[in-house]
Design an enzyme around this catalytic site. Structure first.
Site, short mmCIF file in Angstrom:
data_model
loop_
_atom_site.label_atom_id
_atom_site.label_comp_id
_atom_site.label_asym_id
_atom_site.label_seq_id
_atom_site.Cartn_x
_atom_site.Cartn_y
_atom_site.Cartn_z
N ASN A 1 17.06 10.59 45.95
CA ASN A 1 17.34 12.02 45.82
C ASN A 1 18.83 12.35 45.90
O ASN A 1 19.19 13.51 46.04
CB ASN A 1 16.59 12.80 46.92
CG ASN A 1 16.21 14.19 46.48
OD1 ASN A 1 15.95 14.44 45.31
ND2 ASN A 1 16.16 15.12 47.44
N ARG A 2 19.68 11.34 45.79
CA ARG A 2 21.14 11.55 45.85
C ARG A 2 21.89 10.83 44.73
O ARG A 2 23.13 10.82 44.76
CB ARG A 2 21.68 11.06 47.21
CG ARG A 2 21.12 11.77 48.42
CD ARG A 2 21.55 13.22 48.51
NE ARG A 2 21.08 13.83 49.75
CZ ARG A 2 19.92 14.44 49.88
NH1 ARG A 2 19.08 14.51 48.85
NH2 ARG A 2 19.57 14.98 51.03
N HIS B 1 8.19 17.38 48.79
CA HIS B 1 8.73 16.69 49.96
C HIS B 1 8.04 17.16 51.23
O HIS B 1 7.51 18.26 51.29
CB HIS B 1 10.23 16.95 50.10
CG HIS B 1 11.07 16.29 49.06
ND1 HIS B 1 11.66 15.06 49.25
CD2 HIS B 1 11.40 16.68 47.81
CE1 HIS B 1 12.34 14.72 48.16
NE2 HIS B 1 12.19 15.69 47.27
N TYR C 1 24.28 17.91 45.08
CA TYR C 1 23.32 17.03 45.73
C TYR C 1 22.79 15.94 44.82
O TYR C 1 22.29 14.93 45.28
CB TYR C 1 22.15 17.85 46.29
CG TYR C 1 22.49 18.58 47.57
CD1 TYR C 1 22.30 17.95 48.79
CD2 TYR C 1 23.01 19.86 47.55
CE1 TYR C 1 22.61 18.60 49.98
CE2 TYR C 1 23.33 20.52 48.73
CZ TYR C 1 23.13 19.88 49.95
OH TYR C 1 23.45 20.54 51.11
N GLU D 1 9.38 21.84 50.11
CA GLU D 1 9.48 21.11 51.38
C GLU D 1 8.48 21.71 52.36
O GLU D 1 8.56 22.90 52.67
CB GLU D 1 10.89 21.23 51.94
CG GLU D 1 11.19 20.34 53.11
CD GLU D 1 11.91 19.06 52.73
OE1 GLU D 1 11.73 18.06 53.44
OE2 GLU D 1 12.63 19.07 51.72
N ARG E 1 11.29 5.46 53.20
CA ARG E 1 12.02 6.52 52.51
C ARG E 1 12.59 6.03 51.18
O ARG E 1 12.50 6.70 50.16
CB ARG E 1 13.13 7.06 53.41
CG ARG E 1 13.92 8.24 52.80
CD ARG E 1 14.93 8.77 53.81
NE ARG E 1 15.74 9.84 53.27
CZ ARG E 1 15.43 11.13 53.31
NH1 ARG E 1 14.30 11.51 53.85
NH2 ARG E 1 16.24 12.06 52.79
N ARG F 1 15.13 16.17 41.02
CA ARG F 1 14.64 17.28 40.20
C ARG F 1 15.73 17.89 39.32
O ARG F 1 15.42 18.65 38.40
CB ARG F 1 14.04 18.35 41.10
CG ARG F 1 15.01 18.91 42.13
CD ARG F 1 14.33 19.82 43.13
NE ARG F 1 15.23 20.22 44.21
CZ ARG F 1 15.36 19.56 45.36
NH1 ARG F 1 14.65 18.46 45.56
NH2 ARG F 1 16.19 19.98 46.30
N HIS G 1 10.69 10.36 48.16
CA HIS G 1 10.82 9.59 49.39
C HIS G 1 9.43 9.01 49.71
O HIS G 1 8.46 9.76 49.85
CB HIS G 1 11.31 10.47 50.53
CG HIS G 1 12.69 11.00 50.32
ND1 HIS G 1 13.07 12.30 50.58
CD2 HIS G 1 13.81 10.39 49.83
CE1 HIS G 1 14.34 12.46 50.29
NE2 HIS G 1 14.81 11.32 49.82
N GLU H 1 6.90 10.29 52.53
CA GLU H 1 6.52 11.71 52.59
C GLU H 1 5.26 11.87 51.75
O GLU H 1 5.31 12.00 50.53
CB GLU H 1 7.68 12.58 52.10
CG GLU H 1 8.93 12.42 52.96
CD GLU H 1 10.13 13.18 52.44
OE1 GLU H 1 10.00 13.94 51.46
OE2 GLU H 1 11.23 13.00 53.02
#
Length: 228
Positions: free
Chosen positions: A83-84, A129, A177, A191, A76, A181, A34, A37
């Protein structure tokens, strides 16, 4: 690279079966999944210029900027959340002119660090993240059956004590998800917060840096045949 504290931690941990797992030789550290971040972005850029502190004997450790366009715009994502989109449909999608940027980028990442689910995939990916939530340094586990990663998290938690370092298990029987990764055999989410988007806090960056350091120390000990 291992210091006396690392060896003391090793001695204090309960030994259990871990010798059946093969050595972990190829490791990647992702920042900028993202683009707003910034702790992971700053660390990855630093390690790309000077990676001495993340190198370990017998391992290849590759720092990698996952979403460079989003990083450049400090947002983002560009078209959709990177990430999806690491699911079979998107990874196998035909590349056409109007394909979302993050889907194309996911396919590139899968070619470099995968293919996902194959023997050729990278052994381990740390995905860095930030969050605006006051959750400190949190480790994200994708599978309760990943014994190697569970033991790594135990090691990291002991190394950071008395600081809190919760572990979040995102395993769900009907929900995948498709994280960035997840290309690796052992996916690790890191995170750290609270930190506003588009901002770098020194304490947050330092905590993330220490988490990665302890994780790499564990991998080196594991590769040397130590039992956990």
């Amino acid at each position: 690279m291992l210091n006396e504290q690392s060896l003391e931690l090793l001695q204090s941990m309960t030994s259990s079966s871990g010798a059946d797992n093969p050595p972990v030789r190829r490791v990647a550290i992702f920042g900028g999944t993202h683009g707003n971040e910034l702790s992971g972005v700053f660390l990855v850029k630093h390690w790309q210029e000077n990676g001495a502190e993340i190198q370990r004997t017998g391992m290849e450790v590759k720092p990698f900027l996952a979403n460079p366009r989003a990083v450049k715009k400090c947002t983002r994502y560009i078209d959709c959340d990177l990430n999806r989109v690491f699911d079979p449909d998107n990874l196998g999608r035909t590349v056409v002119e109007d394909i979302p940027y993050e889907v194309r980028r996911a396919q590139e990442i899968n070619q470099i660090f995968g293919p996902k689910g194959s023997d050729d995939a990278y052994d381990l990916i740390f995905d860095l993240h930030n969050t605006t939530s006051n959750m400190g340094g949190t480790l994200i586990l994708e599978s309760s059956r990943d014994d190697f990663t569970i033991q790594m998290f135990h090691y990291i938690k002991n190394a950071l004590a008395p600081e809190r370092c919760p572990v979040l298990l995102i395993e769900h029987p009907s929900l995948k998800y498709a994280t960035t990764r997840s290309v690796a055999k052992h996916p690790v989410g890191v995170e750290v917060g609270p930190q506003p988007q588009g901002v770098v806090r020194a304490d947050t960056l330092d905590k993330m840096r220490r988490i990665v350091k302890h994780g790499l120390d564990f991998v080196q000990l594991f590769n040397e045949g130590r039992l956990f």
